[in-house]
Design a protein around this motif. Structure first.
Motif, PDB file in Angstrom:
ATOM      1  N   VAL A 201     -28.886 -57.251  13.760  1.00 25.81           N
ATOM      2  CA  VAL A 201     -27.919 -56.772  14.755  1.00 25.81           C
ATOM      3  C   VAL A 201     -28.604 -56.605  16.105  1.00 25.81           C
ATOM      4  O   VAL A 201     -28.087 -57.014  17.154  1.00 25.81           O
ATOM      5  N   ALA A 202     -29.801 -55.994  16.095  1.00 26.05           N
ATOM      6  CA  ALA A 202     -30.532 -55.743  17.341  1.00 26.05           C
ATOM      7  C   ALA A 202     -30.960 -57.035  18.019  1.00 26.05           C
ATOM      8  O   ALA A 202     -31.175 -57.050  19.241  1.00 26.05           O
ATOM      9  N   GLU A 203     -31.087 -58.120  17.246  1.00 28.05           N
ATOM     10  CA  GLU A 203     -31.428 -59.408  17.853  1.00 28.05           C
ATOM     11  C   GLU A 203     -30.251 -60.001  18.614  1.00 28.05           C
ATOM     12  O   GLU A 203     -30.439 -60.762  19.561  1.00 28.05           O
ATOM     13  N   ARG A 204     -29.037 -59.656  18.206  1.00 25.93           N
ATOM     14  CA  ARG A 204     -27.842 -60.243  18.818  1.00 25.93           C
ATOM     15  C   ARG A 204     -27.118 -59.307  19.788  1.00 25.93           C
ATOM     16  O   ARG A 204     -26.336 -59.770  20.613  1.00 25.93           O
ATOM     17  N   PHE A 205     -27.366 -57.981  19.649  1.00 25.79           N
ATOM     18  CA  PHE A 205     -26.610 -57.016  20.454  1.00 25.79           C
ATOM     19  C   PHE A 205     -27.556 -56.030  21.135  1.00 25.79           C
ATOM     20  O   PHE A 205     -28.673 -55.804  20.692  1.00 25.79           O
ATOM     21  N   GLU A 206     -27.049 -55.434  22.212  1.00 25.48           N
ATOM     22  CA  GLU A 206     -27.768 -54.389  22.929  1.00 25.48           C
ATOM     23  C   GLU A 206     -26.732 -53.509  23.626  1.00 25.48           C
ATOM     24  O   GLU A 206     -25.537 -53.847  23.684  1.00 25.48           O
ATOM     25  N   VAL A 207     -27.195 -52.372  24.149  1.00 25.07           N
ATOM     26  CA  VAL A 207     -26.291 -51.489  24.894  1.00 25.07           C
ATOM     27  C   VAL A 207     -26.248 -51.962  26.339  1.00 25.07           C
ATOM     28  O   VAL A 207     -27.230 -51.852  27.066  1.00 25.07           O
ATOM     29  N   GLN A 208     -25.113 -52.505  26.733  1.00 20.35           N
ATOM     30  CA  GLN A 208     -24.928 -52.963  28.112  1.00 20.35           C
ATOM     31  C   GLN A 208     -24.004 -52.026  28.887  1.00 20.35           C
ATOM     32  O   GLN A 208     -24.104 -51.919  30.095  1.00 20.35           O
ATOM     33  N   THR A 209     -23.102 -51.383  28.168  1.00 18.35           N
ATOM     34  CA  THR A 209     -22.184 -50.428  28.785  1.00 18.35           C
ATOM     35  C   THR A 209     -22.508 -49.053  28.242  1.00 18.35           C
ATOM     36  O   THR A 209     -22.205 -48.736  27.086  1.00 18.35           O
ATOM     37  N   VAL A 210     -23.153 -48.219  29.049  1.00 21.05           N
ATOM     38  CA  VAL A 210     -23.537 -46.874  28.605  1.00 21.05           C
ATOM     39  C   VAL A 210     -22.282 -46.006  28.510  1.00 21.05           C
ATOM     40  O   VAL A 210     -21.487 -45.945  29.466  1.00 21.05           O
ATOM     41  N   PRO A 211     -22.056 -45.367  27.383  1.00 21.58           N
ATOM     42  CA  PRO A 211     -20.833 -44.563  27.235  1.00 21.58           C
ATOM     43  C   PRO A 211     -20.849 -43.337  28.145  1.00 21.58           C
ATOM     44  O   PRO A 211     -21.904 -42.759  28.428  1.00 21.58           O
ATOM     45  N   LEU A 212     -19.675 -42.959  28.612  1.00 19.85           N
ATOM     46  CA  LEU A 212     -19.524 -41.745  29.424  1.00 19.85           C
ATOM     47  C   LEU A 212     -19.192 -40.592  28.483  1.00 19.85           C
ATOM     48  O   LEU A 212     -18.067 -40.504  27.967  1.00 19.85           O
ATOM     49  N   ILE A 213     -20.170 -39.736  28.247  1.00 22.01           N
ATOM     50  CA  ILE A 213     -20.001 -38.636  27.298  1.00 22.01           C
ATOM     51  C   ILE A 213     -19.937 -37.322  28.070  1.00 22.01           C
ATOM     52  O   ILE A 213     -20.831 -37.005  28.871  1.00 22.01           O
ATOM     53  N   GLU A 214     -18.891 -36.578  27.849  1.00 23.12           N
ATOM     54  CA  GLU A 214     -18.740 -35.281  28.514  1.00 23.12           C
ATOM     55  C   GLU A 214     -19.534 -34.236  27.730  1.00 23.12           C
ATOM     56  O   GLU A 214     -19.166 -33.871  26.609  1.00 23.12           O
TER      57      GLU A 214
END
Length: 277
Positions: A201-214
């Protein structure tokens, strides 16, 4: 002593009978002429009786996943108790057999039994397509554009070898619980996901949109709201509130180390959702 005429005659008749019996045993074959009934003939007779009784000719084996064979099912299939125990011990490690060959390696079942039951093995779709995905992996360049794990769909996740419908939905559900993945290694926290699968999974995906957490104030949040925070396990909200009451207020996250089960890694995750004024 003189023998009478009748006595002499009786002796002669007796000798003739003895000689006759010996000749009979010599010339006549008294061995059994019985011809065993063949297994096929017996089976045909049994099938005929079953038909008359309105029963199927033989036990029907329906397609099944061999990873979930019960004691009774194994007995019906012809597995020995030891073979069933070996399979169940293997499954107790949260491991799965993914082919007939692997099933035999784990259970030690005889070739004759395997030939009879293997045609009825039914594995998940991702197992049936494992060779396709393995070939695809070989032909895929090592460097390729990664996708955003926070926008990935179930269908896109299922393209990863080792992820079927169940795991894809489990990843999406965990992403929803977290409010989005902040780090790609949070995917490894999904229950039951093996390390090798996470690495793919880590080879194909990464965090590109950081979530907005309150974030919420650790010293102001109530017990119920605290129990809904990711990384706070069942019952731990009571312990956190109890520590807060004991100290008057929690001044640093490191004070949570006083609670059994908390370590620096978990506390670091909690800081994604909580703050201290």
């Amino acid at each position: 002593m003189r023998l009478s005429h009748q006595q002499i005659l009786g002796i002669l008749v007796g000798l003739l009978l003895v000689v006759g019996i010996q000749v009979a045993f010599y010339w006549v074959d008294f061995s059994s002429k019985f011809t065993p009934v063949s297994t096929d003939m017996l089976q045909r007779e049994m099938d005929s009786l079953r038909t008359l009784a309105g029963l199927p000719k033989k036990d029907t084996i329906f397609p099944f996943n061999p990873n979930f064979i019960s004691d009774y099912k194994g007995f019906k299939l012809g597995l020995t108790p030891a073979e069933i125990d070996r399979l169940q011990a293997f499954r107790a490690q949260n491991r799965y057999v993914n082919s007939a060959e692997e099933f035999q390696q784990v259970t030690g079942v005889a070739d004759s039994v395997l030939r009879r039951i293997a045609p009825f093995f039914k594995f998940p779709d991702w197992v049936k397509n494992r060779h396709f995905w393995a070939d695809e992996a070989k032909n895929t360049p090592k460097h390729f554009p990664k996708q955003d794990i926070n926008t990935a769909t179930a269908e896109e996740l299922m393209k990863i070898y080792g992820i079927g419908e169940g795991f894809s939905h489990r990843i999406l559900k965990y992403r929803e619980k977290l409010g989005g993945f902040t780090y790609i290694n949070q995917v490894a926290e999904v229950y039951g996901l093996e390390k090798e699968v996470y690495e793919r999974v880590a080879e194909r995906f990464e965090v590109q949109t950081v979530p907005l957490i309150e974030k919420k104030d650790l010293n102001a949040i109530n017990r119920y709201e605290l129990s809904k925070i990711p990384y706070v396990k069942y019952g731990e909200s009571n312990k956190i509130v109890g520590l807060r009451s004991e100290l008057g207020a929690i001044h640093s996250f490191e004070e949570l180390l006083q609670i059994e089960g908390f370590d620096k890694e978990r506390i670091g995750r909690l800081q994604l959702y909580l703050y201290i004024q």
